[in-house]
Motif scaffolding. Sequence first.
Motif, PDB file in Angstrom:
ATOM      1  N   THR A   9     -34.974  32.187 -55.576  1.00 34.76           N
ATOM      2  CA  THR A   9     -35.410  31.966 -57.130  1.00 34.76           C
ATOM      3  C   THR A   9     -34.057  33.214 -58.418  1.00 34.76           C
ATOM      4  OG1 THR A   9     -36.844  34.433 -57.120  1.00 34.76           O
ATOM      5  CG2 THR A   9     -38.041  32.752 -56.064  1.00 34.76           C
ATOM      6  N   GLN A  38     -43.262  39.783 -48.997  1.00 38.44           N
ATOM      7  CA  GLN A  38     -42.705  41.019 -49.290  1.00 38.44           C
ATOM      8  C   GLN A  38     -43.464  41.719 -49.374  1.00 38.44           C
ATOM      9  OE1 GLN A  38     -43.734  38.106 -50.250  1.00 38.44           O
ATOM     10  NE2 GLN A  38     -45.081  37.667 -52.072  1.00 38.44           N
ATOM     11  N   ASN A  50     -43.746  44.694 -54.460  1.00 34.35           N
ATOM     12  CA  ASN A  50     -43.173  43.791 -54.116  1.00 34.35           C
ATOM     13  C   ASN A  50     -43.073  42.434 -53.945  1.00 34.35           C
ATOM     14  OD1 ASN A  50     -46.451  44.048 -54.542  1.00 34.35           O
ATOM     15  ND2 ASN A  50     -46.249  41.916 -54.911  1.00 34.35           N
ATOM     16  N   ARG A  51     -41.579  42.623 -54.676  1.00 34.90           N
ATOM     17  CA  ARG A  51     -40.873  41.692 -55.735  1.00 34.90           C
ATOM     18  C   ARG A  51     -39.801  41.088 -55.061  1.00 34.90           C
ATOM     19  NH1 ARG A  51     -44.673  39.775 -60.624  1.00 34.90           N
ATOM     20  NH2 ARG A  51     -45.428  39.255 -59.537  1.00 34.90           N
ATOM     21  N   ILE A  52     -39.221  40.075 -54.499  1.00 36.68           N
ATOM     22  CA  ILE A  52     -37.577  40.516 -54.898  1.00 36.68           C
ATOM     23  C   ILE A  52     -36.838  39.655 -55.678  1.00 36.68           C
ATOM     24  CG2 ILE A  52     -37.704  39.068 -52.353  1.00 36.68           C
ATOM     25  CD1 ILE A  52     -36.858  37.122 -55.186  1.00 36.68           C
ATOM     26  N   GLU A  66     -35.919  46.048 -58.300  1.00 31.31           N
ATOM     27  CA  GLU A  66     -35.319  45.123 -59.811  1.00 31.31           C
ATOM     28  C   GLU A  66     -34.232  44.314 -60.460  1.00 31.31           C
ATOM     29  OE1 GLU A  66     -37.630  45.077 -62.952  1.00 31.31           O
ATOM     30  OE2 GLU A  66     -39.073  45.189 -61.516  1.00 31.31           O
ATOM     31  N   SER A  67     -34.476  43.646 -60.583  1.00 32.65           N
ATOM     32  CA  SER A  67     -32.886  43.254 -60.259  1.00 32.65           C
ATOM     33  C   SER A  67     -32.239  43.398 -61.613  1.00 32.65           C
ATOM     34  CB  SER A  67     -33.243  41.879 -61.015  1.00 32.65           C
ATOM     35  OG  SER A  67     -33.656  41.536 -62.064  1.00 32.65           O
ATOM     36  N   MET A 100     -34.852  41.090 -68.997  1.00 30.61           N
ATOM     37  CA  MET A 100     -35.838  41.043 -68.529  1.00 30.61           C
ATOM     38  C   MET A 100     -37.031  41.258 -68.919  1.00 30.61           C
ATOM     39  SD  MET A 100     -34.212  42.069 -65.546  1.00 30.61           S
ATOM     40  CE  MET A 100     -35.188  42.883 -64.580  1.00 30.61           C
TER      41      MET A 100
HETATM   42  N1  LIG Z   1     -38.871  42.193 -62.893  1.00 33.97           N
HETATM   43  C1  LIG Z   1     -38.810  42.292 -61.295  1.00 33.97           C
HETATM   44  C2  LIG Z   1     -39.026  40.703 -61.085  1.00 33.97           C
HETATM   45  C3  LIG Z   1     -38.808  40.156 -59.618  1.00 33.97           C
HETATM   46  C4  LIG Z   1     -39.876  39.155 -59.726  1.00 33.97           C
HETATM   47  O1  LIG Z   1     -40.703  38.677 -60.504  1.00 33.97           O
HETATM   48  N2  LIG Z   1     -39.616  38.112 -58.345  1.00 33.97           N
HETATM   49  C5  LIG Z   1     -40.826  37.748 -58.160  1.00 33.97           C
HETATM   50  C6  LIG Z   1     -40.427  35.893 -57.296  1.00 33.97           C
HETATM   51  S1  LIG Z   1     -38.881  35.319 -58.631  1.00 33.97           S
HETATM   52  C7  LIG Z   1     -40.951  37.743 -56.451  1.00 33.97           C
HETATM   53  O2  LIG Z   1     -40.790  38.587 -55.834  1.00 33.97           O
HETATM   54  N3  LIG Z   1     -42.496  37.436 -56.499  1.00 33.97           N
HETATM   55  C8  LIG Z   1     -43.319  37.764 -55.737  1.00 33.97           C
HETATM   56  C9  LIG Z   1     -45.001  38.418 -55.507  1.00 33.97           C
HETATM   57  O3  LIG Z   1     -45.390  37.987 -56.790  1.00 33.97           O
HETATM   58  O4  LIG Z   1     -46.219  38.814 -54.651  1.00 33.97           O
HETATM   59  C10 LIG Z   1     -37.095  41.947 -61.288  1.00 33.97           C
HETATM   60  O5  LIG Z   1     -36.329  41.292 -62.318  1.00 33.97           O
HETATM   61  O6  LIG Z   1     -36.606  42.606 -60.120  1.00 33.97           O
END
Ligand SMILES: N[C@@H](CCC(=O)N[C@@H](CS)C(=O)NCC(=O)O)C(=O)O
Length: 210
Positions: A9, A38, A50-52, A66-67, A100
Amino acid sequence: MIDLFTWSTPNGYKASIALEEMGLDYTVHPIDIMKDEQFQPHFLKISPNNRIPAIVDHDTGQSVFESGAILIYLASKTGQLLAKDGSRHWQAMEWLMWQMGGFGPMLGQAHHFLHFNPGKADYAEQRYGNEAKRLYGVLDRRLAVEEYLAGDYSIADIATWPWAARFEWQQIDLNEFPNVKRWYKAIAARPAVQTGYKVPNPEREIPQVD
Ligand SMILES: N[C@@H](CCC(=O)N[C@@H](CS)C(=O)NCC(=O)O)C(=O)O
């Protein structure tokens, strides 16, 4: 050695592209968000939202989620791709935060309504379609006066470019944004970007523009 927890992603590509650009050794741990991986307890320990993406740096024992924080962490660790101080440092920070807080979240909504759920919510399609065009206009005007977002190629470009790589999902014609198109193609041609885009799925190809 760094462990990278990621998926194919835009936010995931930011981390893999930065690791490639900086020449850091890393091990990829795919987290398939389509299978709810996740939410696994071992992942939530390092990424409580819970986000990559997320990383664990075994040199320091530091984990980062957090990226944007990951990009700043890696730039601080290596001294690469972020001016140490002065105006260029703060320009990179401005554009990183712009990505961001705006470019990423708004385009994420555009993907949701325009690409995955067309015809379900006219208002949302208009709202996020218009917002996508507005944000590309902002990016285009910046790139009319600078080669990259903070002068030299930096973590601000690494944060922003993977979202522009989904221009088709956003119904954006890059020919309407000639400075973005020039910047997009220059970054797409970088070997580290080409390698990072294939993490964790080696079959992914960078969308091309004529
Ligand atoms: N603000 C976070 C956003 C991360 C994000 O939205 N990751 C999405 C994939 S692009 C994800 O892991 N989604 C899984 C979910 O919503 O459970 C960052 O920049 O790391």
